[in-house]
Structures are given as structure tokens and as C-alpha cells.
Design a protein around this motif. Structure first.
Motif, PDB file in Angstrom:
ATOM      1  N   ILE A 241     -83.530  33.883 -41.430  1.00  0.00           N
ATOM      2  CA  ILE A 241     -82.970  34.619 -40.204  1.00  0.00           C
ATOM      3  C   ILE A 241     -84.340  34.517 -39.340  1.00  0.00           C
ATOM      4  O   ILE A 241     -85.567  35.028 -39.700  1.00  0.00           O
ATOM      5  CB  ILE A 241     -82.749  36.209 -40.438  1.00  0.00           C
ATOM      6  N   ALA A 242     -84.097  33.949 -38.404  1.00  0.00           N
ATOM      7  CA  ALA A 242     -85.438  33.643 -37.380  1.00  0.00           C
ATOM      8  C   ALA A 242     -85.157  34.078 -35.938  1.00  0.00           C
ATOM      9  O   ALA A 242     -84.734  33.207 -35.157  1.00  0.00           O
ATOM     10  CB  ALA A 242     -85.630  32.147 -37.471  1.00  0.00           C
ATOM     11  N   PRO A 243     -85.605  35.242 -35.520  1.00  0.00           N
ATOM     12  CA  PRO A 243     -85.683  35.813 -34.319  1.00  0.00           C
ATOM     13  C   PRO A 243     -86.940  35.215 -33.560  1.00  0.00           C
ATOM     14  O   PRO A 243     -88.042  34.895 -34.209  1.00  0.00           O
ATOM     15  CB  PRO A 243     -85.688  37.188 -34.521  1.00  0.00           C
ATOM     16  N   TYR A 244     -86.713  34.961 -32.249  1.00  0.00           N
ATOM     17  CA  TYR A 244     -87.916  34.646 -31.335  1.00  0.00           C
ATOM     18  C   TYR A 244     -87.948  35.504 -30.314  1.00  0.00           C
ATOM     19  O   TYR A 244     -87.186  36.195 -29.767  1.00  0.00           O
ATOM     20  CB  TYR A 244     -87.662  33.189 -30.932  1.00  0.00           C
ATOM     21  N   ILE A 245     -88.935  35.596 -29.773  1.00  0.00           N
ATOM     22  CA  ILE A 245     -89.357  36.445 -28.382  1.00  0.00           C
ATOM     23  C   ILE A 245     -90.047  35.262 -27.647  1.00  0.00           C
ATOM     24  O   ILE A 245     -90.800  34.567 -28.131  1.00  0.00           O
ATOM     25  CB  ILE A 245     -90.047  37.655 -28.622  1.00  0.00           C
ATOM     26  N   ASP A 271     -87.403  36.490 -22.678  1.00  0.00           N
ATOM     27  CA  ASP A 271     -86.338  36.268 -23.311  1.00  0.00           C
ATOM     28  C   ASP A 271     -86.401  36.397 -24.772  1.00  0.00           C
ATOM     29  O   ASP A 271     -87.502  36.620 -25.510  1.00  0.00           O
ATOM     30  CB  ASP A 271     -85.754  34.588 -23.358  1.00  0.00           C
ATOM     31  N   ILE A 272     -85.327  36.727 -25.490  1.00  0.00           N
ATOM     32  CA  ILE A 272     -85.205  36.811 -27.009  1.00  0.00           C
ATOM     33  C   ILE A 272     -83.956  35.973 -27.322  1.00  0.00           C
ATOM     34  O   ILE A 272     -82.999  35.769 -26.725  1.00  0.00           O
ATOM     35  CB  ILE A 272     -84.825  38.351 -27.302  1.00  0.00           C
ATOM     36  N   GLY A 273     -83.993  35.621 -28.763  1.00  0.00           N
ATOM     37  CA  GLY A 273     -82.791  35.022 -29.363  1.00  0.00           C
ATOM     38  C   GLY A 273     -82.975  34.942 -30.806  1.00  0.00           C
ATOM     39  O   GLY A 273     -84.001  35.392 -31.478  1.00  0.00           O
ATOM     40  N   LEU A 274     -81.963  34.153 -31.385  1.00  0.00           N
ATOM     41  CA  LEU A 274     -82.020  34.482 -32.816  1.00  0.00           C
ATOM     42  C   LEU A 274     -81.292  33.234 -33.574  1.00  0.00           C
ATOM     43  O   LEU A 274     -80.357  32.423 -32.958  1.00  0.00           O
ATOM     44  CB  LEU A 274     -80.862  35.534 -33.238  1.00  0.00           C
ATOM     45  N   ASP A 275     -81.794  32.803 -34.481  1.00  0.00           N
ATOM     46  CA  ASP A 275     -81.351  31.522 -35.310  1.00  0.00           C
ATOM     47  C   ASP A 275     -81.199  31.720 -36.872  1.00  0.00           C
ATOM     48  O   ASP A 275     -81.905  32.787 -37.184  1.00  0.00           O
ATOM     49  CB  ASP A 275     -82.302  30.390 -35.356  1.00  0.00           C
ATOM     50  N   ILE A 276     -79.778  31.662 -37.438  1.00  0.00           N
ATOM     51  CA  ILE A 276     -79.696  31.975 -38.852  1.00  0.00           C
ATOM     52  C   ILE A 276     -79.207  30.685 -39.610  1.00  0.00           C
ATOM     53  O   ILE A 276     -78.334  30.121 -38.908  1.00  0.00           O
ATOM     54  CB  ILE A 276     -78.293  33.002 -38.806  1.00  0.00           C
ATOM     55  N   LEU A 726     -95.625  29.445 -20.818  1.00  0.00           N
ATOM     56  CA  LEU A 726     -94.815  30.308 -21.355  1.00  0.00           C
ATOM     57  C   LEU A 726     -95.534  30.599 -22.843  1.00  0.00           C
ATOM     58  O   LEU A 726     -96.232  29.536 -23.651  1.00  0.00           O
ATOM     59  CB  LEU A 726     -93.445  29.497 -21.824  1.00  0.00           C
ATOM     60  N   LEU A 727     -95.079  31.672 -23.491  1.00  0.00           N
ATOM     61  CA  LEU A 727     -95.572  31.880 -24.883  1.00  0.00           C
ATOM     62  C   LEU A 727     -94.263  32.369 -25.723  1.00  0.00           C
ATOM     63  O   LEU A 727     -93.434  32.982 -24.890  1.00  0.00           O
ATOM     64  CB  LEU A 727     -96.287  33.077 -25.125  1.00  0.00           C
ATOM     65  N   LYS A 728     -94.036  31.571 -26.781  1.00  0.00           N
ATOM     66  CA  LYS A 728     -92.969  31.895 -27.654  1.00  0.00           C
ATOM     67  C   LYS A 728     -93.230  31.946 -29.123  1.00  0.00           C
ATOM     68  O   LYS A 728     -94.057  31.278 -29.537  1.00  0.00           O
ATOM     69  CB  LYS A 728     -92.060  30.544 -27.679  1.00  0.00           C
ATOM     70  N   TYR A 729     -92.824  32.930 -29.827  1.00  0.00           N
ATOM     71  CA  TYR A 729     -93.063  33.143 -31.089  1.00  0.00           C
ATOM     72  C   TYR A 729     -91.756  33.426 -31.993  1.00  0.00           C
ATOM     73  O   TYR A 729     -90.960  34.022 -31.578  1.00  0.00           O
ATOM     74  CB  TYR A 729     -93.884  34.748 -31.276  1.00  0.00           C
ATOM     75  N   THR A 730     -91.813  32.646 -33.106  1.00  0.00           N
ATOM     76  CA  THR A 730     -90.871  32.697 -33.995  1.00  0.00           C
ATOM     77  C   THR A 730     -90.912  33.096 -35.379  1.00  0.00           C
ATOM     78  O   THR A 730     -92.057  32.607 -35.973  1.00  0.00           O
ATOM     79  CB  THR A 730     -90.125  31.428 -33.981  1.00  0.00           C
ATOM     80  N   TYR A 731     -90.437  33.923 -36.031  1.00  0.00           N
ATOM     81  CA  TYR A 731     -90.948  34.434 -37.414  1.00  0.00           C
ATOM     82  C   TYR A 731     -89.497  34.302 -38.361  1.00  0.00           C
ATOM     83  O   TYR A 731     -88.377  34.876 -37.798  1.00  0.00           O
ATOM     84  CB  TYR A 731     -91.659  35.791 -37.633  1.00  0.00           C
ATOM     85  N   THR A 732     -89.665  33.637 -39.458  1.00  0.00           N
ATOM     86  CA  THR A 732     -88.458  33.359 -40.219  1.00  0.00           C
ATOM     87  C   THR A 732     -88.719  34.406 -41.508  1.00  0.00           C
ATOM     88  O   THR A 732     -89.451  34.306 -42.217  1.00  0.00           O
ATOM     89  CB  THR A 732     -88.242  31.872 -40.761  1.00  0.00           C
TER      90      THR A 732
END
Length: 735
Positions: A241-245, A271-276, A726-732
């Protein structure tokens, strides 16, 4: 009907079992995990007999100049790989990158290709250098074709490297969850090809002993891999599960309603989003994405178009690159039934927001399966649309023969519908001969949509001999109907038939020669309009390609062209080609320096006639791997068209500057600056990436489009069209 039966009967007659008959390589199962530190001193390694590597380049089947010992073991969760890479001059070991996925042959490299399904067609590659950088990519189509790898694929795995007085060492730990495989009665069969590259010597060694008759890509050819068997391995169902902001500032300059001046619009974006990702079975994976984001994607390379056809740009977005080979359905060149850039990008390459989607990839029984469904938002140029793709493919007759089908569906909220269905097959009819056939039919709103009509069909049949030494050849025929409209595909021409053929002969030289290999070929293609059977284009070429053992590559060719154009072809306001028939010829040459050198360059030129004028095109790409921390690459293209009889000319320059600074294996900064004189545009893309662990990413991205000649239009153009930080952070999260 009689013809189809004859083809099937012939294929069955020629069916030969091309699978390897050697015994499997026995892999030791261990009961305790290996400590991954790049030092091969655990007893688990010392109890394992290493495989025997042989030289691949520069001379096949010779003893390598440096000893290499590769060992493999496994347990319930991991496949472990260890390599002792001895070097008599350890001070000359080359490290030119610490960066993740910075594939560069000026590094010393060790890696392994794993055919996880043992389908003799696809593989996963895990490579590293003495700094412990990770490079992973996929190989498809049995490593045949121009560039049969996807270098943007990433997965979870670990590696550590170390250097000592004897050379360097590698330890890899690859989760079985990252591989996906077929399990049969508690046993899993895979294929492997370990590979070593010594940059300063332009030398590679492999296991098993795979001949280089298929060229460079023979080194990762799944059909030639050595089989291994893992016993007692159970399938797992990993969940990622990898949400990002993301957030940042953007400045856009837009023309006001009165079209009298440009007005700057400053916006803060968040923005926010999600990869599963979920492993449904050991060989079937599902991906879900919500509010899909591509902020970190590098800009497209600028190009100068000297043809009357649309330019083709490769896919750079990671979501669409992952396991993309399953959706491959080609008709030669850039033409294809599914082109993923139709999703989330308009015809000008401007992003269209993606609301979300789902993807299912893997194998069910004997069938390879690919399913994709994506929903986009409304944009200035397109309605909200749904994109669906279904791909099925399976082996038949022998290990390298396949049949399949592809369905695409594009539906807009405005009621527009475009669908396509295609069937294809590739059949290995002898050791190196392959016969391919592809056929597709499209359906579109307000079209006749008569099933089986040639007007809405495309067809390709292709016979080739896949080898470099001795005689090699290709023969193809293709047809495209007047109303063939692949709404999710790419097609350069319309309503034509094509016949083409290549005939060549290649030589692989012995150890006494200063050449590694070379070949001569004659190529021909003719395009005929279906409407009146007239010839639209005819091309013929005599080509000579050479590879030296020291790593230099050279090519020389003479091309003869015929073009019949019915519409004016414009290059600029000052240069055009008027309708008519033209015969012209040109000469091209290219030279590439050894890829293992720290400083090198690729260069090439074309000179000769061009329609009713002349052409001079030149390009050079120097590179400088300054250290393991910093590399610099430059690209320059020059195009000069001269139509002196009509007092017209066209000159265009493209300049590209790439730089990469790797502060560690987890922290890197890359820059990409381009200038296109034809578009009077400069583009800057800079990316800072912090990647302390797989699936844990922080990106800071800066983009800018800069107008170089502001006074070419009224009102005057702004200094920049848009500017974004832009700044983007993703944690899995892994379960």
C-alpha cells in the motif's frame, strides 16, 4: 480455409523441441538466512559449488581473463545470489554511478537474469556495480528486436557490494514475492543467466555458454537460460500500500480573452493519491491506483520532424511501463494496436488528470493475462474517458511459439466510442526462423462498422531469421484499410499496403581478428496507396555494420528514396515541399566509442539529396563519467535543408544537456536541459530523489518552459510558458 489448414499443418511438421535437454542446475536450500553485507564468508556459501562462467565478449567461449565464481541458494522467502568477482588490478575497477537505476556500461557490473515463469520468452534482471547500486529491468520477446528491455521496471530486493585486494564481491537477496512464478506440485522451475561485465576490457562472461549469434542481447536471452528447480516453495500473497502526498507552486502565463497580452496565474497545488499492489496468487498480481500522479517523470526528448508523419514518443510513466510487454501488439516500427500514451495525455502531450484505475497481470493456467482499466477527467481538449485493455496470450507448439488476442475500448462521456480487437501469433518453425501474423479490426462511432470489412482492418505477416552470423533475412507484408482507426493505438500512415524485405550476411570473427563481428545487408520497402494502387514511398538501402573487439561500433549506409506527396509538407514558414514525385539518395555513417570508457561519444551524419533540395544532418553525444558521484552528457543535433532552386532553406538545432550527481546510493540529483531552435523553446527539468529504501521515495521536481524568441508573435510571448516546483513523497507499507 485450405490455406489456413496448410499453414497449421506445416507448422506442426516443422515443430521441433527446442527446449534445453541439459540437467537442471541443482540449487541448495538453506535453513537459516544469509547476512547480506557484500562479504561472502558464511558457511552457506562455502558449501556451494560455483557455476562455471565463460567469455561472451570479445571472443565467445574463451576463458575469462578474470575469475568469477557465482553461487545460488534459497529458503522459504528469498533467492540468494553471491558472486566473487576477482580482478588482478582492483585499483582499476570502475564505478561511475551510485544512483538507483542509472544503467551505465562504464561501470563494472554483475547481475542475473531470471526467467521466473520458465516460459523461454520473458525475464527479470537484477544488476549492480561495486558501489552496490541497484538496476532492475525486464526482458521480453526472448531478447529479440531493437531494444527488448524495459529499464523502468522496479521491485523490492536488496544488494550489497564490497571491494578487497582480490577484486569485488556481491550478495543479493531477492524476495520470492517479487518474482511471481508457476508452482507445480511443490516445485518451481526457473531459468537463470548470471552475467559479468568488466568495463575497461570490454569483456563480458556468462553462464551457461550462450553463443553470440543473436548479437548483444544473446546475453539475456531467456530461451537459452539454465534451468533451476526450487522445492517446497509456497506462494505468498504480498500486499503493498503506497499512499503519496504532493504539493508545490506553479506559474502559468495564458493569453487573456481579448488576446492582447499574457496574464500570469500563480497557483499552489496539493494532492494525495494511493497505489495498491496485491499478489492474488504466486503468478497473478493486481494493481489499483487512485488519483494517479506522474510529477517525477522526466520530460520528453525534443525532436525535429523531417517527415510528414506524427512523431512517436516512448512511454516514460512508470505505472504504464511496469510489465508493459504483456500488452505488446505491434505492426512494425512504431505502429501498434495499444499505445499507453493515449491514456492521460492529449495529442499535444499535455497531461490529462487520471481519476484512477486497475490492472491485473500474470498467468491463469496456460494463459498470460493483462487487463487494464483507467478513467480520466475532463480536460480542455478531451471529455472524461474510460480506457479498457484486455490481453490474452499462450504458448503453442513449442517454447517460443505463441497465439494471443488484444481488445481495447475507449469510451468518452460525450458518447464517442472506439473499440478494437486483434489476434496475433508468432511461430518458431526452425531453430532461428520465426513466422508472425497480426490482424486487427476497429469499430468507431458513426463509422460503418461492418464486421470483416477490409476498410477497418490492419494486417501484418512477417518471416524472419533471428541470428547474426551467416545468412539472415526478413520478409513482410502489411495492409491498413481506409477507416482503420485505433483509438488507443498508434499508426503513422493511412490506407496503404506495404511489402518489405531485408537480406544480409554476418560474420563472427575468431580470436585472432581485431573485429568482433560485422554484417552487410540490403533492405527494401514499398508503400502503395490502396485507393489508386500508386506508389507513395519506396526505400532501398545498402548497409554495413561493424563491431570491433575494443568496443567501437560503426555503420555505413547508402539510401535511395522515392516519395510521391499529394499535400504540401511544411518545415517552417520559409521552407516547404510542394506536391509531386521525387527521387533522391543520401549517405549515412555513424560511430560509437566503447561504452566502457570513462570518456566517449556517439556521432553520426546524413548527407545527400532531399526531395528537390539537399540535406545535411549531424549529431554528436559526448559523455563524461567524471566520478562515481557525477556524470555529464551532451547531445547536439544539426539539420540543414537547402532548396536553392526555390530560394528556400530550413535550419534547426537541438541541444540537450544531462547531468547526474549521486551523493549516495539513496540520494541523487539529476538535471535535463533542452533547446529546440525550430520551436524557439528551452525546457528545464531537475529532480532531487531521496530513496532510502525500495518504495520509500521523496522527489523535489522543478520544470520550466522558456521562450527563446519572444517577439516572433503579437502580443509578445512571455519569458516562460509555465514554471513548476513540486514536492512528492511516497511511502510503501508492506504486509
Amino acid at each position: 480455409m485450405h490455406i489456413s489448414k496448410l499453414i497449421i499443418f506445416s507448422l506442426l511438421i516443422f515443430n521441433i523441441s527446442f527446449s534445453q535437454t541439459d540437467n537442471h542446475l541443482k540449487i541448495t536450500r538453506i535453513n537459516s538466512p544469509v547476512n547480506i553485507d557484500g562479504k561472502i564468508n558464511e558457511q552457506e556459501w562455502l558449501n556451494v559449488k560455483p557455476v562455471k562462467m565463460v567469455m561472451f565478449l570479445p571472443t565467445f567461449n574463451q576463458a575469462p581473463t578474470e575469475q568469477t565464481e557465482v553461487r545460488l541458494v534459497y529458503d522459504d522467502e528469498f533467492l540468494y545470489v553471491a558472486a566473487n568477482l576477482n580482478d588482478q588490478s582492483p585499483d582499476k575497477i570502475q564505478i561511475t554511478s551510485n544512483k538507483r537505476d542509472a544503467w551505465n556500461l562504464s561501470n563494472d557490473i554483475f547481475g542475473i537474469m531470471i526467467d521466473t515463469f520458465n516460459d523461454k520468452e520473458n525475464g527479470l534482471c537484477f544488476y549492480t556495480n561495486p558501489a552496490g547500486s541497484r538496476w532492475d529491468f525486464t526482458v521480453y520477446n526472448d531478447a529479440s528486436g531493437g531494444f527488448p528491455v524495459n529499464i523502468s521496471w522496479n521491485t523490492f530486493w536488496e544488494v550489497e557490494s564490497s571491494i578487497d585486494e582480490n577484486g569485488w564481491n556481491v550478495e543479493m537477496r531477492i524476495p520470492l514475492n517479487s518474482l511471481r512464478f508457476n508452482e507445480n506440485e511443490g516445485k518451481v522451475t526457473m531459468g537463470i543467466i548470471p552475467w559479468r561485465w568488466i568495463a575497461r576490457k570490454n569483456e563480458s562472461s556468462i553462464y551457461p555458454a550462450i553463443p553470440n549469434k543473436w548479437g548483444w542481447w544473446s546475453q539475456i536471452k531467456p530461451s537459452q537460460a539454465k534451468e533451476i528447480v526450487l522445492e517446497g516453495v509456497q506462494s505468498k500473497n504480498p500486499l503493498y500500500i503506497a499512499p503519496y502526498i504532493s504539493g508545490g507552486l506553479s506559474n502559468d502565463n495564458d493569453l487573456n480573452d481579448a488576446e492582447t497580452k499574457y496574464v500570469r496565474d500563480n497557483n499552489f497545488k496539493s494532492d494525495i493519491g494511493l497505489d495498491i499492489k496485491y499478489g492474488i496468487t504466486s503468478n497473478l498480481t493486481m494493481d489499483l491506483t487512485i488519483n494517479t500522479d506522474f510529477a517525477q517523470v522526466e520530460a520528453d526528448d525534443q525532436q525535429i520532424n523531417l517527415t510528414r508523419f506524427s512523431l512517436f514518443f516512448p512511454e516514460k510513466r512508470l505505472f504504464f511501463q511496469e510489465r508493459a510487454a504483456i500488452f505488446d501488439f505491434q505492426f512494425g516500427g512504431p505502429n501498434r494496436l495499444f499505445y499507453s500514451r493515449r491514456i492521460g495525455l492529449d495529442d499535444e502531450g499535455i497531461q490529462v488528470p487520471i481519476i484512477g484505475g486497475a490492472r491485473l497481470i500474470g498467468r491463469i493456467g496456460q494463459w498470460d493475462l493483462g487487463f487494464l482499466d483507467m478513467q480520466t477527467s475532463k480536460s480542455d481538449s478531451l471529455p472524461s474517458e474510460n480506457f479498457g485493455v484486455l490481453r490474452l496470450r499462450r504458448q503453442v507448439i513449442n517454447d517460443n511459439s505463441f497465439v494471443g488476442a488484444l481488445l481495447t475500448n475507449r469510451y468518452g462521456k460525450n458518447g464517442d466510442l472506439n473499440s478494437a480487437v486483434g489476434i496475433d501469433g508468432i511461430f518458431r518453425v526452425s531453430e532461428d526462423d520465426y513466422f508472425s501474423v497480426s490482424m486487427a479490426h476497429t469499430y468507431e462511432t458513426d463509422a460503418g462498422n461492418e464486421i470483416g470489412t477490409l476498410d477497418q482492418m490492419r494486417f501484418l505477416t512477417f518471416w524472419e531469421k533471428r541470428r547474426f552470423d551467416g545468412f539472415n533475412y526478413e520478409l513482410s507484408y502489411s495492409f491498413e484499410g481506409e477507416n482503420y482507426r485505433p483509438g488507443m493505438g498508434f499508426s503513422t500512415r493511412e490506407d496503404y499496403s506495404r511489402i518489405g524485405g531485408d537480406l544480409g550476411y554476418g560474420w563472427i570473427m575468431d580470436e585472432k581478428s581485431w573485429l568482433q563481428r560485422h554484417n552487410v545487408s540490403v533492405n527494401y520497402a514499398a508503400y502503395q496507396r490502396n485507393s489508386d494502387k500508386s506508389i507513395e514511398t519506396a526505400e532501398s538501402e545498402l548497409e554495413w555494420n561493424i563491431i570491433w573487439k575494443n568496443g567501437f561500433n560503426g555503420s555505413f549506409s547508402v539510401q535511395m528514396n522515392y516519395e510521391d506527396i499529394t499535400d504540401t509538407l511544411e518545415f517552417s514558414d520559409d521552407a516547404e515541399i510542394i506536391p509531386g514525385s521525387y527521387d533522391f539518395y543520401n549517405f549515412s555513417a555513424g560511430l560509437e566509442s566503447p561504452s566502457g570508457e570513462l570518456i566517449g561519444a556517439n556521432t553520426g551524419f546524413t548527407i545527400g539529396r532531399f526531395y528537390d533540395g539537399t540535406q545535411l544532418s549531424f549529431g554528436i553525444e559526448p559523455r563524461w563519467n567524471i566520478s562515481a558521484d557525477f556524470s555529464l552528457g551532451l547531445g547536439y543535433e544539426f539539420n540543414k535543408l537547402d532548396f536553392s532552386k526555390r530560394n528556400q532553406d530550413f535550419t534547426a538545432h537541438i541541444l540537450r544537456l544531462r547531468s547526474s550527481l549521486s551523493l549516495s546510493t539513496s540520494l541523487s540529483l539529476s538535471g535535463f536541459v533542452q533547446y529546440n531552435s525550430a520551436a524557439n523553446l528551452s525546457i528545464t527539468n531537475a529532480r532531487l530523489r531521496y530513496n532510502p529504501a525500495e518504495g520509500n521515495d521523496l522527489y523535489i521536481v522543478y520544470n520550466e518552459d522558456f521562450n527563446s524568441k519572444r517577439r516572433r508573435e503579437l502580443p509578445y510571448l512571455p519569458r516562460f510558458n509555465n514554471r513548476t516546483l513540486l514536492l512528492k513523497y511516497t511511502y510503501t507499507f508492506v504486509n
